[in-house]
Design an enzyme around this catalytic site. Structure first.
Site, mmCIF file in Angstrom:
data_model
loop_
_atom_site.group_PDB
_atom_site.id
_atom_site.type_symbol
_atom_site.label_atom_id
_atom_site.label_comp_id
_atom_site.label_asym_id
_atom_site.label_seq_id
_atom_site.Cartn_x
_atom_site.Cartn_y
_atom_site.Cartn_z
ATOM 1 N N ASP A 166 0.997 0.964 -2.304
ATOM 2 C CA ASP A 166 1.830 1.186 -3.492
ATOM 3 C C ASP A 166 3.243 1.595 -3.067
ATOM 4 O O ASP A 166 3.491 1.924 -1.914
ATOM 5 C CB ASP A 166 1.183 2.265 -4.366
ATOM 6 C CG ASP A 166 1.491 2.086 -5.844
ATOM 7 O OD1 ASP A 166 2.583 1.549 -6.149
ATOM 8 O OD2 ASP A 166 0.670 2.456 -6.676
ATOM 9 N N ASP B 164 4.611 -1.874 -12.240
ATOM 10 C CA ASP B 164 4.299 -1.064 -13.424
ATOM 11 C C ASP B 164 4.984 -1.663 -14.640
ATOM 12 O O ASP B 164 6.118 -1.312 -14.986
ATOM 13 C CB ASP B 164 4.752 0.382 -13.192
ATOM 14 C CG ASP B 164 4.004 1.020 -12.029
ATOM 15 O OD1 ASP B 164 2.930 0.513 -11.657
ATOM 16 O OD2 ASP B 164 4.490 2.030 -11.493
ATOM 17 N N GLU C 166 8.665 -0.906 -2.333
ATOM 18 C CA GLU C 166 10.037 -1.470 -2.367
ATOM 19 C C GLU C 166 10.963 -0.838 -1.338
ATOM 20 O O GLU C 166 11.742 -1.608 -0.737
ATOM 21 C CB GLU C 166 10.605 -1.302 -3.784
ATOM 22 C CG GLU C 166 9.760 -1.922 -4.872
ATOM 23 C CD GLU C 166 8.582 -1.035 -5.314
ATOM 24 O OE1 GLU C 166 8.588 0.166 -4.966
ATOM 25 O OE2 GLU C 166 7.668 -1.545 -5.966
#
Length: 688
Positions: free
Chosen positions: A395, A465, A398
């Site tokens: 997760d 998300d 980025e």
């Protein structure tokens, strides 16, 4: 013009030097060329500025011809012409791409009588614009700009995943930077039968306007790009994935339902979920344990206060052919037992201004530092793999930042602004254990971003998300298609979206059904989301610290929803053999699993128009329902074959538009007549 520069011609390249920069035009395998330019003649090309693992697509011999005012390279179907300033690219003598050059006339700059200077019939301008521009910032740091002529008739596809409705990227402006729910992979294919790679990891931007295409890197030392040509999108993608990599084969046991939510808080809770599915005779493929199962950010271990006995339970799941997945986050807090070790060995991304807390007051691991990757491997092996955890969820890849000000941070190679877009590549390599046996190499890593080469390491990218809405559903379909065209065929989204939906409403229940139906015909069928209301937290630290979202299992939204979702789980199970062939095809030639219509029918001009309808492999055309209370929908069926709607059994002629009646418990799915799959559609789609 070119004779005013120094030109060297070798067997496979053209090298040009002048006061301001050097330029290398180099064959890059059959039908492909790589162009490199830098302001420093001593610049030494390194893969660290762009794609780490960039291969040629095939060995090839090219011809290079020097004419009066031109140098021409011919590489099978690809021809490149250099006129002393700009490069022009041709596919079988059709111009496909042209750098911008606006040169001044040398006559204009003469003084006195100039009758002795011949006036040539060449384009001239006072603008004085070169195609490749470097603006000095500091030592070894430039803003780099590359310009091409725009083409209003062109269609461009790929670029990774951006939260928008446009499949065709022409006329758009795109930030070259990852964010939560945005993945930037600067590669596109064109309906003019060429592919383009912007080989630069710097934060930047690309604009495809009516009159110009402008690529910009904020912090770099070079311009580096690749052009490849072919006869159709399949050839272009094969060329591209030969250069950047193809995914491994996927473990076929992972093609069923993945159950996840934000977040299961204890071992007893996932036991209840397992028993709930077992009672309904539904075989799960994966059960997921989300974040904050750990003692502290950066520890990478279960908090055994809530997860004691996880190793025994993992064995129970394995005996029932279910894999266990855990979420990993790169965030670190001072509560971590390794915090000082991370800090003192520069294993964290560092602020140039000593403000290291990049995300919600936390620091973030730098996986480009080999020491960080080695340490993470050790923890994952000891604290998870040895307990029976097979799968990881990388997760925050980025990485997400409170403020996306990359220029203020430093990583192992230098400025985060210069190397930032490679973060998910280093992250997945750190998670993936290259010493694992062949069987384990078939496991994907679920990851919230991707970069070139990520697919080689089993990247299963998900779209982040995202909001719970029909508009969001439509955007994710576009992203799934675009990611596949960007070399990332393993892709998924949160069914019914991640946040903002009220799961008690009729609208949300309909959204859940429509999104689930789409997900059945996508690479991975995965339930995940943050449902409201949250339950309270169960402790003051470690694994008890965070609250949990509401229920997110197939029985959590009422009887009607459960019955429809169960019906589609059954279809997914019966389609497993077909889906397995799609994964095998991706591993072999790099094709996407969900495909735009033009990918399969490039010679049908209608298929190049924007659409949310797509091909699931070569044989199934899927019409996802992306608007609330839809009762009928328009469908174009490509020409060249006839089609059977799998639920009604009605046959349709290809090459025409149809209005199809729609009910809530199904969606239109068409099978190509004459395909192998057609023989089994009654067994797969008809309820017994």
């Amino acid at each position: 013009m070119y004779f005013q520069k120094e030109i060297e011609i070798t067997s496979n390249s053209i090298i040009v030097k002048d006061r301001d920069q050097f330029l290398i035009i180099k064959e890059w395998g059959e039908n492909s060329v790589r162009v490199i330019s830098a302001p420093d003649h001593n610049f030494s090309l390194s893969n660290k500025y762009g794609i780490e693992e960039l291969e040629k697509n095939n060995d090839v011999k090219v011809s290079i011809n020097k004419k009066e005012e031109l140098v021409e390279m011919i590489n099978y179907k690809l021809k490149i012409v250099y006129d002393g300033e700009k490069l022009v690219f041709y596919n079988k003598n059709h111009k496909i791409l042209e750098e911008i050059s606006r040169r001044q006339s040398n006559v204009r700059r003469t003084t006195g009588i100039d009758d002795h200077i011949p006036i040539k019939d060449l384009p001239t301008s006072s603008l004085n614009i070169s195609p490749r521009e470097f603006n000095f910032k500091s030592d070894n740091s430039y803003e780099a700009i590359l310009r091409f002529e725009g083409d209003t008739s062109e269609k461009m596809f790929g670029l990774g995943g951006y939260q928008e409705g446009n499949l065709n990227k022409n006329f758009g402006t795109y930030e070259l930077m990852h964010r939560n729910s945005q993945t930037s992979i600067p590669f596109y294919i064109s309906n003019k039968n060429y592919g383009f790679i912007w080989n630069n990891s710097s934060i930047g931007e690309v604009t495809f306007s009516r009159n110009q295409i402008i690529w910009k890197s904020n912090n770099t030392q070079c311009i580096d790009y690749v052009v490849t040509v072919g006869d159709n999108p399949k050839q272009l993608l094969t060329n591209f994935t030969t250069m950047t990599g193809k995914p491994p084969k996927l473990d076929k046991d992972l093609l069923g339902l993945w159950q996840s939510k934000l977040r299961y808080q204890t071992l007893n809770e996932i036991k209840e979920i397992y028993n709930g599915y077992k009672k309904r005779k539904i075989n799960l493929s994966v059960l997921v344990i989300d974040y904050f199962h750990w003692t502290a950010d950066g520890d990478f271990e279960f908090d055994l206060k809530y997860w004691n006995g996880i190793n025994q339970w993992a064995n129970v799941l394995k005996a029932n052919n279910i894999k266990l997945m855990v979420s990993l986050w790169p965030t670190v807090t001072s509560e971590s037992k390794y915090y000082d070790y991370y800090k003192n060995n520069q294993m964290l991304i560092r602020s140039a201004y000593k403000k290291d807390n990049m995300f919600e007051g936390k620091e973030i691991l730098d996986f480009s530092n080999p020491l960080t990757a080695k340490h993470l491997q050790k923890l994952l092996n000891h604290n998870y793999r040895e307990l029976g955890v097979d799968l990881f969820w990388a997760d925050q890849a980025e990485p997400e930042m409170t403020n996306y000000n990359h220029k203020e941070y430093l990583v192992y190679d230098g400025s985060l602004e210069k190397y930032g877009n490679k973060y998910p590549y280093h992250y997945i390599k750190a998670v993936k254990n290259n010493n694992l046996n062949v069987y384990d190499q078939t496991f994907p890593v679920l990851i919230r971003s991707a970069w070139f080469n990520s697919q080689k390491y089993g990247a299963l990218a998900w779209s982040g998300d995202i909001e719970s809405s029909f508009n969001s559903l439509k955007r994710q379909i576009q992203i799934g298609i675009s990611m596949g065209l960007s070399g990332i065929p393993w892709w998924t989204s949160d069914i019914a979206g991640f946040h903002s939906g009220d799961s008690s409403t009729e609208n949300f229940r309909e959204l859940m059904i429509r999104w689930f139906q789409f997900a059945v015909f996508s690479p991975i069928l995965r339930m995940h989301g943050d449902r409201q209301p949250h339950t309270i937290r169960i402790g003051e630290n470690g694994g008890g610290l965070r609250t949990s979202g509401g229920p997110n299992e197939i029985w959590s939204f009422g009887k009607e929803v459960e019955e429809i979702l169960t019906k589609f789980i059954c279809i997914r199970e019966k389609l497993a053999k077909y889906i397995e062939t799609l994964y095998d095809e991706s591993a072999k030639v790099g094709y996407p699993i969900i495909r735009s219509l033009f990918f399969e029918f490039p010679y049908d001009s209608e298929t190049w128009n924007e659409t949310t309808n797509y091909m699931f492999g070569s044989d199934l055309l899927i019409v996802p329902i992306v608007e609330e209370k839809t009762t009928k929908t328009e469908v174009y069926l490509p020409k060249g074959c006839n089609w059977t709607e799998v639920f009604s059994g009605i046959s349709y002629e290809g090459g025409r538009n149809y209005e199809i009646i729609v009910s809530l418990d199904t969606l239109p799915v068409f099978c190509k007549e004459g395909s192998v799959l057609e023989k089994n559609i009654e067994n797969i789609f008809k309820e017994k």
